[in-house]
Design a protein around this motif. Structure first.
Motif, PDB file in Angstrom:
ATOM      1  N   LEU A  55       0.832  -1.202   0.000  1.00  0.00           N
ATOM      2  CA  LEU A  55       0.000   0.000   0.000  1.00  0.00           C
ATOM      3  C   LEU A  55       0.863   1.247   0.000  1.00  0.00           C
ATOM      4  CD1 LEU A  55      -2.788   1.277   0.082  1.00  0.00           C
ATOM      5  CD2 LEU A  55      -2.726   1.109   2.589  1.00  0.00           C
ATOM      6  N   ASP A  56       1.924   1.234   0.769  1.00  0.00           N
ATOM      7  CA  ASP A  56       2.846   2.373   0.791  1.00  0.00           C
ATOM      8  C   ASP A  56       3.477   2.566  -0.579  1.00  0.00           C
ATOM      9  OD1 ASP A  56       4.279   4.501   1.847  1.00  0.00           O
ATOM     10  OD2 ASP A  56       5.913   3.230   2.572  1.00  0.00           O
ATOM     11  N   ARG A  57       3.846   1.469  -1.216  1.00  0.00           N
ATOM     12  CA  ARG A  57       4.406   1.565  -2.567  1.00  0.00           C
ATOM     13  C   ARG A  57       3.411   2.207  -3.528  1.00  0.00           C
ATOM     14  NH1 ARG A  57       7.815  -3.809  -4.494  1.00  0.00           N
ATOM     15  NH2 ARG A  57       9.707  -3.374  -3.274  1.00  0.00           N
ATOM     16  N   ALA A  58       2.157   1.784  -3.454  1.00  0.00           N
ATOM     17  CA  ALA A  58       1.143   2.320  -4.359  1.00  0.00           C
ATOM     18  C   ALA A  58       0.969   3.826  -4.158  1.00  0.00           C
ATOM     19  CB  ALA A  58      -0.178   1.585  -4.148  1.00  0.00           C
ATOM     20  N   HIS A  59       0.891   4.248  -2.898  1.00  0.00           N
ATOM     21  CA  HIS A  59       0.760   5.682  -2.618  1.00  0.00           C
ATOM     22  C   HIS A  59       1.981   6.448  -3.125  1.00  0.00           C
ATOM     23  CE1 HIS A  59      -2.930   6.220  -0.319  1.00  0.00           C
ATOM     24  NE2 HIS A  59      -2.690   5.092   0.323  1.00  0.00           N
ATOM     25  N   ARG A  60       3.157   5.905  -2.913  1.00  0.00           N
ATOM     26  CA  ARG A  60       4.371   6.603  -3.350  1.00  0.00           C
ATOM     27  C   ARG A  60       4.479   6.643  -4.868  1.00  0.00           C
ATOM     28  NH1 ARG A  60       9.347   5.967   0.889  1.00  0.00           N
ATOM     29  NH2 ARG A  60       8.123   5.716   2.807  1.00  0.00           N
ATOM     30  N   LEU A  61       4.016   5.592  -5.533  1.00  0.00           N
ATOM     31  CA  LEU A  61       3.995   5.613  -6.994  1.00  0.00           C
ATOM     32  C   LEU A  61       3.087   6.722  -7.497  1.00  0.00           C
ATOM     33  CD1 LEU A  61       3.809   1.826  -7.982  1.00  0.00           C
ATOM     34  CD2 LEU A  61       5.748   3.375  -8.319  1.00  0.00           C
ATOM     35  N   ALA A  62       1.898   6.836  -6.901  1.00  0.00           N
ATOM     36  CA  ALA A  62       0.962   7.882  -7.311  1.00  0.00           C
ATOM     37  C   ALA A  62       1.556   9.265  -7.072  1.00  0.00           C
ATOM     38  CB  ALA A  62      -0.356   7.725  -6.556  1.00  0.00           C
ATOM     39  N   ASP A  63       2.216   9.450  -5.932  1.00  0.00           N
ATOM     40  CA  ASP A  63       2.851  10.740  -5.635  1.00  0.00           C
ATOM     41  C   ASP A  63       3.960  11.043  -6.632  1.00  0.00           C
ATOM     42  OD1 ASP A  63       1.175  11.059  -3.470  1.00  0.00           O
ATOM     43  OD2 ASP A  63       2.648  10.409  -1.984  1.00  0.00           O
ATOM     44  N   ALA A  64       4.738  10.010  -6.993  1.00  0.00           N
ATOM     45  CA  ALA A  64       5.838  10.208  -7.931  1.00  0.00           C
ATOM     46  C   ALA A  64       5.320  10.594  -9.313  1.00  0.00           C
ATOM     47  CB  ALA A  64       6.686   8.939  -8.012  1.00  0.00           C
ATOM     48  N   VAL A  65       4.256   9.949  -9.753  1.00  0.00           N
ATOM     49  CA  VAL A  65       3.669  10.277 -11.056  1.00  0.00           C
ATOM     50  C   VAL A  65       3.111  11.699 -11.040  1.00  0.00           C
ATOM     51  CG1 VAL A  65       1.753   9.745 -12.623  1.00  0.00           C
ATOM     52  CG2 VAL A  65       3.193   7.910 -11.737  1.00  0.00           C
ATOM     53  N   ALA A  66       2.436  12.060  -9.942  1.00  0.00           N
ATOM     54  CA  ALA A  66       1.890  13.411  -9.828  1.00  0.00           C
ATOM     55  C   ALA A  66       3.000  14.461  -9.896  1.00  0.00           C
ATOM     56  CB  ALA A  66       1.103  13.555  -8.523  1.00  0.00           C
ATOM     57  N   GLY A  67       4.142  14.150  -9.294  1.00  0.00           N
ATOM     58  CA  GLY A  67       5.246  15.089  -9.306  1.00  0.00           C
ATOM     59  C   GLY A  67       5.983  15.160 -10.632  1.00  0.00           C
ATOM     60  N   ALA A  68       5.933  14.069 -11.399  1.00  0.00           N
ATOM     61  CA  ALA A  68       6.684  14.010 -12.659  1.00  0.00           C
ATOM     62  C   ALA A  68       5.896  14.518 -13.857  1.00  0.00           C
ATOM     63  CB  ALA A  68       7.128  12.570 -12.923  1.00  0.00           C
ATOM     64  N   ILE A  69       4.560  14.508 -13.756  1.00  0.00           N
ATOM     65  CA  ILE A  69       3.717  14.930 -14.876  1.00  0.00           C
ATOM     66  C   ILE A  69       2.795  16.043 -14.394  1.00  0.00           C
ATOM     67  CG2 ILE A  69       1.980  14.229 -16.573  1.00  0.00           C
ATOM     68  CD1 ILE A  69       3.063  11.394 -16.402  1.00  0.00           C
ATOM     69  N   GLU A  70       3.027  17.240 -14.854  1.00  0.00           N
ATOM     70  CA  GLU A  70       2.190  18.379 -14.483  1.00  0.00           C
ATOM     71  C   GLU A  70       0.869  18.315 -15.242  1.00  0.00           C
ATOM     72  OE1 GLU A  70       2.233  23.300 -14.675  1.00  0.00           O
ATOM     73  OE2 GLU A  70       3.851  22.119 -15.592  1.00  0.00           O
ATOM     74  N   TYR A  71      -0.232  18.620 -14.547  1.00  0.00           N
ATOM     75  CA  TYR A  71      -1.529  18.627 -15.225  1.00  0.00           C
ATOM     76  C   TYR A  71      -1.647  19.894 -16.060  1.00  0.00           C
ATOM     77  CZ  TYR A  71      -6.477  18.284 -16.230  1.00  0.00           C
ATOM     78  OH  TYR A  71      -7.674  18.200 -16.894  1.00  0.00           O
ATOM     79  N   VAL A  72      -1.735  19.714 -17.375  1.00  0.00           N
ATOM     80  CA  VAL A  72      -1.902  20.829 -18.314  1.00  0.00           C
ATOM     81  C   VAL A  72      -2.974  20.423 -19.321  1.00  0.00           C
ATOM     82  CG1 VAL A  72      -0.824  22.325 -20.030  1.00  0.00           C
ATOM     83  CG2 VAL A  72       0.505  21.545 -18.047  1.00  0.00           C
ATOM     84  N   SER A  73      -4.113  21.056 -19.242  1.00  0.00           N
ATOM     85  CA  SER A  73      -5.223  20.712 -20.124  1.00  0.00           C
ATOM     86  C   SER A  73      -4.844  20.867 -21.593  1.00  0.00           C
ATOM     87  CB  SER A  73      -6.426  21.608 -19.809  1.00  0.00           C
ATOM     88  OG  SER A  73      -7.517  21.310 -20.647  1.00  0.00           O
ATOM     89  N   GLY A  74      -5.186  19.871 -22.398  1.00  0.00           N
ATOM     90  CA  GLY A  74      -4.939  19.922 -23.835  1.00  0.00           C
ATOM     91  C   GLY A  74      -3.508  19.667 -24.249  1.00  0.00           C
ATOM     92  N   SER A  75      -2.670  19.215 -23.328  1.00  0.00           N
ATOM     93  CA  SER A  75      -1.248  19.043 -23.634  1.00  0.00           C
ATOM     94  C   SER A  75      -0.924  17.718 -24.317  1.00  0.00           C
ATOM     95  CB  SER A  75      -0.426  19.173 -22.349  1.00  0.00           C
ATOM     96  OG  SER A  75      -0.831  18.205 -21.392  1.00  0.00           O
ATOM     97  N   THR A  76      -1.865  16.782 -24.336  1.00  0.00           N
ATOM     98  CA  THR A  76      -1.634  15.478 -24.964  1.00  0.00           C
ATOM     99  C   THR A  76      -2.844  15.088 -25.807  1.00  0.00           C
ATOM    100  OG1 THR A  76      -2.469  14.387 -22.964  1.00  0.00           O
ATOM    101  CG2 THR A  76      -0.083  14.639 -23.150  1.00  0.00           C
ATOM    102  N   GLN A  77      -2.681  13.982 -26.545  1.00  0.00           N
ATOM    103  CA  GLN A  77      -3.747  13.474 -27.398  1.00  0.00           C
ATOM    104  C   GLN A  77      -4.261  12.151 -26.834  1.00  0.00           C
ATOM    105  OE1 GLN A  77      -4.727  15.444 -29.949  1.00  0.00           O
ATOM    106  NE2 GLN A  77      -3.094  16.879 -29.355  1.00  0.00           N
ATOM    107  N   SER A  78      -5.334  11.647 -27.414  1.00  0.00           N
ATOM    108  CA  SER A  78      -5.914  10.391 -26.928  1.00  0.00           C
ATOM    109  C   SER A  78      -4.956   9.222 -27.086  1.00  0.00           C
ATOM    110  CB  SER A  78      -7.216  10.101 -27.676  1.00  0.00           C
ATOM    111  OG  SER A  78      -6.985   9.975 -29.073  1.00  0.00           O
TER     112      SER A  78
END
Length: 270
Positions: A129-152
């Protein structure tokens, strides 16, 4: 919380088409933390076809519309009562073994950067469970949310490389990292009433679920750095965004197609 959804998707065709067929995964299931009070899906002018519930517990319904057609609309109206279960999915009737979700797809395939990100987390902790939470935190930190920045069709590796994306990309990247660590993971589509700042949302949403021993499936929304709570309505799941898409279909005819989506989620207290 009581959440009311109004969702209209319209496909417009450059040239009239002879007909269209749709496979709809637009039906939330009832389980602990989510109770469907009323729900209606309609394709005006269409004919309802077969309906089934797949092995993951998701209802799928087919529709067909005869042409000539210049446009096809899919409308969703419904109300769901929700509660916070800290992201833990309990009470959903499904028969698929979690290990089936150890298989990735083209958009969730891990490259060297995703692999290193996942292995870096694995070196920090062995508790699932700790690994899963840390993975989610790492992804959130590595990919900034920017609307329209990617395609389907943008892959997790491409989103990580450019350092920005949308909720689809966060979910794909988290799935990719989980699979590196041999943790079953899947993509979830649904609705979100508000983001982490409490601001109203008018869009469909997506997140990932990771299977944790002793708990089962647990949701992680890396785009909002949280686990799904009472603001979320879960529609369905799949290996990636395409396979979990609320609407999949084909039109018989040529010409370009445009899609318009309008989603409103309104909340009221119990």
């Amino acid at each position: 919380m009581i959440l009311t959804v109004n969702h209209v998707t319209t496909y417009r065709y450059e040239e009239p088409v002879r007909g269209a067929m749709q496979s709809l995964r637009l039906f939330p299931a009832s389980f602990e933390g989510q109770k469907v009070l009323d729900w209606e899906v309609d394709v005006p002018g269409g004919v309802r076809g077969g309906t089934f519930r797949d092995g993951a517990g998701d209802k799928v319904e087919g529709w067909s519309v005869r042409g000539p057609l210049e446009a096809v609309s899919v409308t969703v109206r419904g109300t769901v009562e929700t509660a916070d279960t800290a992201g833990v999915l309990r009470g959903l009737r499904e028969v698929i073994c979690p290990e089936a979700y150890l298989r990735g797809t083209k958009v969730t395939e891990a490259d060297l950067a995703l692999t290193e990100l996942a292995r870096g987390i694995a070196a920090e902790t062995q508790e699932p469970l700790d690994r899963a939470h840390r993975l989610a935190d790492a992804v959130a930190g590595a990919i900034e949310y920017v609307s329209g920045s990617t395609q389907s069709h943008t892959s997790a590796a491409e989103a990580l490389a450019q350092g920005k994306g949308v909720c689809q990309d966060h979910a794909h990247a988290l799935i990719a990292c989980a699979l590196v660590l041999e943790m079953p993971a899947r993509y979830v589509s649904g609705y979100l009433y508000a983001n982490k700042d409490g601001q109203a949302e008018e869009a469909a949403h997506a997140w990932a679920e990771i299977h944790v021993p002793g708990l089962g499936w647990v949701g992680f929304d890396a785009a909002n750095a949280c686990c799904p709570d009472e603001r979320y309505i879960r529609l369905g799941s799949g290996f990636d965004a395409r396979l979990a898409a609320p609407i999949r279909g084909v039109a018989r005819g040529g010409g370009a197609e445009e899609m318009e989506v309008a989603v409103a989620v309104v909340a009221s207290q119990q």
